[in-house]
Design a protein around this motif. Structure first.
Motif, PDB file in Angstrom:
ATOM      1  N   ARG A 101       0.838  -1.208   0.000  1.00 22.57           N
ATOM      2  CA  ARG A 101       0.000   0.000   0.000  1.00 22.57           C
ATOM      3  C   ARG A 101       0.876   1.262   0.000  1.00 22.57           C
ATOM      4  O   ARG A 101       0.654   2.214   0.736  1.00 22.57           O
ATOM      5  N   PHE A 102       1.887   1.235  -0.869  1.00 26.74           N
ATOM      6  CA  PHE A 102       2.880   2.300  -0.896  1.00 26.74           C
ATOM      7  C   PHE A 102       3.465   2.391  -2.292  1.00 26.74           C
ATOM      8  O   PHE A 102       3.898   1.383  -2.847  1.00 26.74           O
ATOM      9  N   ALA A 103       3.466   3.568  -2.904  1.00 18.65           N
ATOM     10  CA  ALA A 103       4.050   3.761  -4.230  1.00 18.65           C
ATOM     11  C   ALA A 103       4.990   4.960  -4.199  1.00 18.65           C
ATOM     12  O   ALA A 103       4.704   5.964  -3.539  1.00 18.65           O
ATOM     13  N   ILE A 104       6.108   4.834  -4.901  1.00 21.27           N
ATOM     14  CA  ILE A 104       7.077   5.935  -4.997  1.00 21.27           C
ATOM     15  C   ILE A 104       7.176   6.342  -6.457  1.00 21.27           C
ATOM     16  O   ILE A 104       7.528   5.529  -7.313  1.00 21.27           O
ATOM     17  N   ILE A 105       6.857   7.595  -6.739  1.00 24.56           N
ATOM     18  CA  ILE A 105       6.912   8.092  -8.118  1.00 24.56           C
ATOM     19  C   ILE A 105       8.185   8.908  -8.299  1.00 24.56           C
ATOM     20  O   ILE A 105       8.396   9.910  -7.620  1.00 24.56           O
ATOM     21  N   MET A 106       9.037   8.434  -9.226  1.00 25.31           N
ATOM     22  CA  MET A 106      10.303   9.107  -9.512  1.00 25.31           C
ATOM     23  C   MET A 106      10.242   9.769 -10.884  1.00 25.31           C
ATOM     24  O   MET A 106       9.220   9.722 -11.550  1.00 25.31           O
ATOM     25  N   GLU A 107      11.370  10.358 -11.302  1.00 22.39           N
ATOM     26  CA  GLU A 107      11.369  11.127 -12.547  1.00 22.39           C
ATOM     27  C   GLU A 107      11.882  10.371 -13.759  1.00 22.39           C
ATOM     28  O   GLU A 107      11.459  10.624 -14.873  1.00 22.39           O
ATOM     29  N   GLY A 108      12.813   9.443 -13.554  1.00 13.78           N
ATOM     30  CA  GLY A 108      13.446   8.817 -14.717  1.00 13.78           C
ATOM     31  C   GLY A 108      13.447   7.306 -14.673  1.00 13.78           C
ATOM     32  O   GLY A 108      13.313   6.687 -13.605  1.00 13.78           O
ATOM     33  N   GLN A 109      13.638   6.703 -15.860  1.00  9.55           N
ATOM     34  CA  GLN A 109      13.666   5.246 -15.945  1.00  9.55           C
ATOM     35  C   GLN A 109      14.833   4.640 -15.165  1.00  9.55           C
ATOM     36  O   GLN A 109      14.681   3.622 -14.507  1.00  9.55           O
ATOM     37  N   LEU A 110      16.025   5.271 -15.254  1.00 12.40           N
ATOM     38  CA  LEU A 110      17.176   4.742 -14.522  1.00 12.40           C
ATOM     39  C   LEU A 110      16.952   4.812 -13.022  1.00 12.40           C
ATOM     40  O   LEU A 110      17.402   3.930 -12.272  1.00 12.40           O
ATOM     41  N   ASP A 111      16.271   5.854 -12.557  1.00  9.02           N
ATOM     42  CA  ASP A 111      15.933   5.947 -11.135  1.00  9.02           C
ATOM     43  C   ASP A 111      15.149   4.715 -10.705  1.00  9.02           C
ATOM     44  O   ASP A 111      15.415   4.108  -9.663  1.00  9.02           O
ATOM     45  N   VAL A 112      14.159   4.353 -11.522  1.00 10.17           N
ATOM     46  CA  VAL A 112      13.295   3.214 -11.194  1.00 10.17           C
ATOM     47  C   VAL A 112      14.076   1.906 -11.259  1.00 10.17           C
ATOM     48  O   VAL A 112      14.021   1.070 -10.342  1.00 10.17           O
ATOM     49  N   ILE A 113      14.825   1.700 -12.339  1.00 10.13           N
ATOM     50  CA  ILE A 113      15.543   0.431 -12.533  1.00 10.13           C
ATOM     51  C   ILE A 113      16.553   0.192 -11.416  1.00 10.13           C
ATOM     52  O   ILE A 113      16.604  -0.889 -10.814  1.00 10.13           O
ATOM     53  N   LEU A 114      17.357   1.209 -11.096  1.00 13.96           N
ATOM     54  CA  LEU A 114      18.376   1.029 -10.064  1.00 13.96           C
ATOM     55  C   LEU A 114      17.753   0.924  -8.678  1.00 13.96           C
ATOM     56  O   LEU A 114      18.274   0.221  -7.808  1.00 13.96           O
ATOM     57  N   SER A 115      16.626   1.610  -8.461  1.00 13.82           N
ATOM     58  CA  SER A 115      15.941   1.498  -7.164  1.00 13.82           C
ATOM     59  C   SER A 115      15.421   0.086  -6.948  1.00 13.82           C
ATOM     60  O   SER A 115      15.539  -0.482  -5.851  1.00 13.82           O
ATOM     61  N   HIS A 116      14.861  -0.508  -7.998  1.00 14.68           N
ATOM     62  CA  HIS A 116      14.374  -1.886  -7.890  1.00 14.68           C
ATOM     63  C   HIS A 116      15.531  -2.843  -7.587  1.00 14.68           C
ATOM     64  O   HIS A 116      15.360  -3.824  -6.853  1.00 14.68           O
ATOM     65  N   GLN A 117      16.704  -2.562  -8.142  1.00 10.25           N
ATOM     66  CA  GLN A 117      17.854  -3.443  -7.935  1.00 10.25           C
ATOM     67  C   GLN A 117      18.322  -3.464  -6.486  1.00 10.25           C
ATOM     68  O   GLN A 117      18.959  -4.425  -6.054  1.00 10.25           O
ATOM     69  N   VAL A 118      18.005  -2.413  -5.725  1.00 13.34           N
ATOM     70  CA  VAL A 118      18.421  -2.380  -4.310  1.00 13.34           C
ATOM     71  C   VAL A 118      17.230  -2.581  -3.378  1.00 13.34           C
ATOM     72  O   VAL A 118      17.287  -2.240  -2.196  1.00 13.34           O
ATOM     73  N   LEU A 139      -3.600   4.631  -9.906  1.00 10.37           N
ATOM     74  CA  LEU A 139      -3.089   4.682  -8.545  1.00 10.37           C
ATOM     75  C   LEU A 139      -4.196   4.430  -7.523  1.00 10.37           C
ATOM     76  O   LEU A 139      -3.969   3.810  -6.479  1.00 10.37           O
ATOM     77  N   LYS A 140      -5.393   4.916  -7.838  1.00 15.70           N
ATOM     78  CA  LYS A 140      -6.520   4.792  -6.915  1.00 15.70           C
ATOM     79  C   LYS A 140      -6.845   3.324  -6.633  1.00 15.70           C
ATOM     80  O   LYS A 140      -7.183   2.952  -5.505  1.00 15.70           O
ATOM     81  N   LYS A 141      -6.714   2.490  -7.652  1.00 13.47           N
ATOM     82  CA  LYS A 141      -7.032   1.061  -7.498  1.00 13.47           C
ATOM     83  C   LYS A 141      -6.124   0.383  -6.474  1.00 13.47           C
ATOM     84  O   LYS A 141      -6.510  -0.621  -5.872  1.00 13.47           O
ATOM     85  N   THR A 142      -4.930   0.905  -6.287  1.00 14.61           N
ATOM     86  CA  THR A 142      -3.975   0.255  -5.380  1.00 14.61           C
ATOM     87  C   THR A 142      -4.267   0.555  -3.918  1.00 14.61           C
ATOM     88  O   THR A 142      -3.825  -0.180  -3.032  1.00 14.61           O
ATOM     89  N   GLY A 143      -4.970   1.653  -3.650  1.00 16.33           N
ATOM     90  CA  GLY A 143      -5.219   2.069  -2.272  1.00 16.33           C
ATOM     91  C   GLY A 143      -3.955   2.486  -1.553  1.00 16.33           C
ATOM     92  O   GLY A 143      -3.880   2.474  -0.316  1.00 16.33           O
ATOM     93  N   ALA A 144      -2.936   2.871  -2.317  1.00 16.27           N
ATOM     94  CA  ALA A 144      -1.610   3.131  -1.743  1.00 16.27           C
ATOM     95  C   ALA A 144      -1.396   4.596  -1.387  1.00 16.27           C
ATOM     96  O   ALA A 144      -1.970   5.499  -2.001  1.00 16.27           O
ATOM     97  N   LYS A 145      -0.548   4.812  -0.394  1.00 19.03           N
ATOM     98  CA  LYS A 145       0.031   6.135  -0.180  1.00 19.03           C
ATOM     99  C   LYS A 145       1.022   6.382  -1.315  1.00 19.03           C
ATOM    100  O   LYS A 145       1.596   5.426  -1.857  1.00 19.03           O
TER     101      LYS A 145
END
Length: 298
Positions: A101-118, A139-145
């Motif tokens: 129930r938590f989502a983090i929205i970043m700016e770039g694809q590399l931000d997302v890819i490297l974040s997932h790796q850690v 986003l609403k469907k997830t019920g996430a912050k």
């Protein structure tokens, strides 16, 4: 992740595959400059963009050469690719977003890819645009912050303000993290500072507080008229939140931030006109009392 070579190499390979030129133009794989045909994605690292089901609908290319006109280049708007609706990485992150129930929205694809790796597996990114109304249903469907993790430059702050305003007035909880100039999630992971990154993401600023601060910072609060204008904008914002309890929780912060008394801050949303049911052709005394109480409360 792949690599798009230079125009000459790409066109040679495309011609060998006998692909329909009109389709390649529509999809933004090739483009025309007068009579000259060229590859739109030339000498770029390529990121396939998937919709929420995992279907490939477009591409984003990141330039390596500093003299490139644009750091990122996306596929054009098509029937398949609506960049104001898609969140990069959502197909990979959705299982974790739903469970945490938590989502983090970043700016770039590399931000997302490297974040997932850690291990930051709830990270997604917008496609070169700020968060829009079209992202809300997904986003609403997830019920996430939702945490907005953006660059701390002017463009990042403006995108964070608009995103936080949009999300908070649609009932989302969460917050905002702004990175110091020259830093982003990708650079922090690359430098081996993933624990610092995780710490920053945990220490976010409440979304509503962030918006109030942004509004207040736009005014010279030493001037009474400017302070009055800031109060009006903050009050209107609190009314737009739609949840009177949540809005009321931030009245004290608005008063403190603007240096005024709490009684000046009006966070009550405008109640719609109500139809009061009555029994029979005439209202009884209980109906009239109830009606009076509701009107006075509104």
């Amino acid at each position: 992740v792949g690599w798009a070579p230079g125009t000459r190499t790409q066109l040679k390979e495309i011609d060998a595959m006998l692909l329909p030129p009109e389709d390649l133009l529509d999809l933004g794989i090739i483009a025309m400059d007068g009579e000259r045909k060229y590859a739109k994605f030339s000498e770029r690292i390529m990121f396939p963009i998937h919709d929420h089901t995992g279907k490939t609908v477009g591409y984003s290319g990141r330039a390596l050469k500093p003299e490139a006109r644009a750091k990122y280049l996306n596929s054009p708007q098509t029937k398949l690719f609506d960049k104001s609706r898609i969140l990069f990485g959502f197909d990979k992150a959705k299982e974790h977003i739903y469970s945490k129930r938590f989502a983090i929205i970043m700016e770039g694809q590399l931000d997302v890819i490297l974040s997932h790796q850690v291990g930051i597996q709830t990270a997604v990114a917008t496609q070169g645009t700020a968060l829009t109304e079209k992202h809300i249903p997904l986003l609403k469907k997830t019920g996430a912050k939702v945490i907005l993790a953006y660059d701390g430059d002017k463009a990042g702050r403006e995108a964070a303000y608009k995103g936080a305003y949009l999300l908070s007035t649609h009932g989302f909880g969460g917050g905002v993290v702004l990175f110091p100039e020259g830093e982003d999630p990708a650079s922090m992971v690359a430098d081996g500072r993933e624990e610092d990154l995780k710490g920053m993401l945990r220490s976010y600023t409440d979304m509503i507080t962030f918006v109030i601060n942004a509004i207040a910072s736009a005014y010279d609060l030493s001037d009474a008229r400017a302070k009055s204008a800031a109060l009006k904008q903050c009050s209107e914002y609190l009314k737009e939140i739609g949840d009177e309890i949540v809005a009321a929780e931030h009245v004290g912060y608005v008063a403190s931030r603007l240096g005024i008394e709490r009684r000046f801050v009006n966070a009550e949303s405008k109640a719609p006109a109500r139809e009061i049911p009555v029994k029979g052709s005439r209202a009884g005394s209980e109906d009239i009392l109830l009606y009076t109480m509701i009107i006075k409360r509104g």
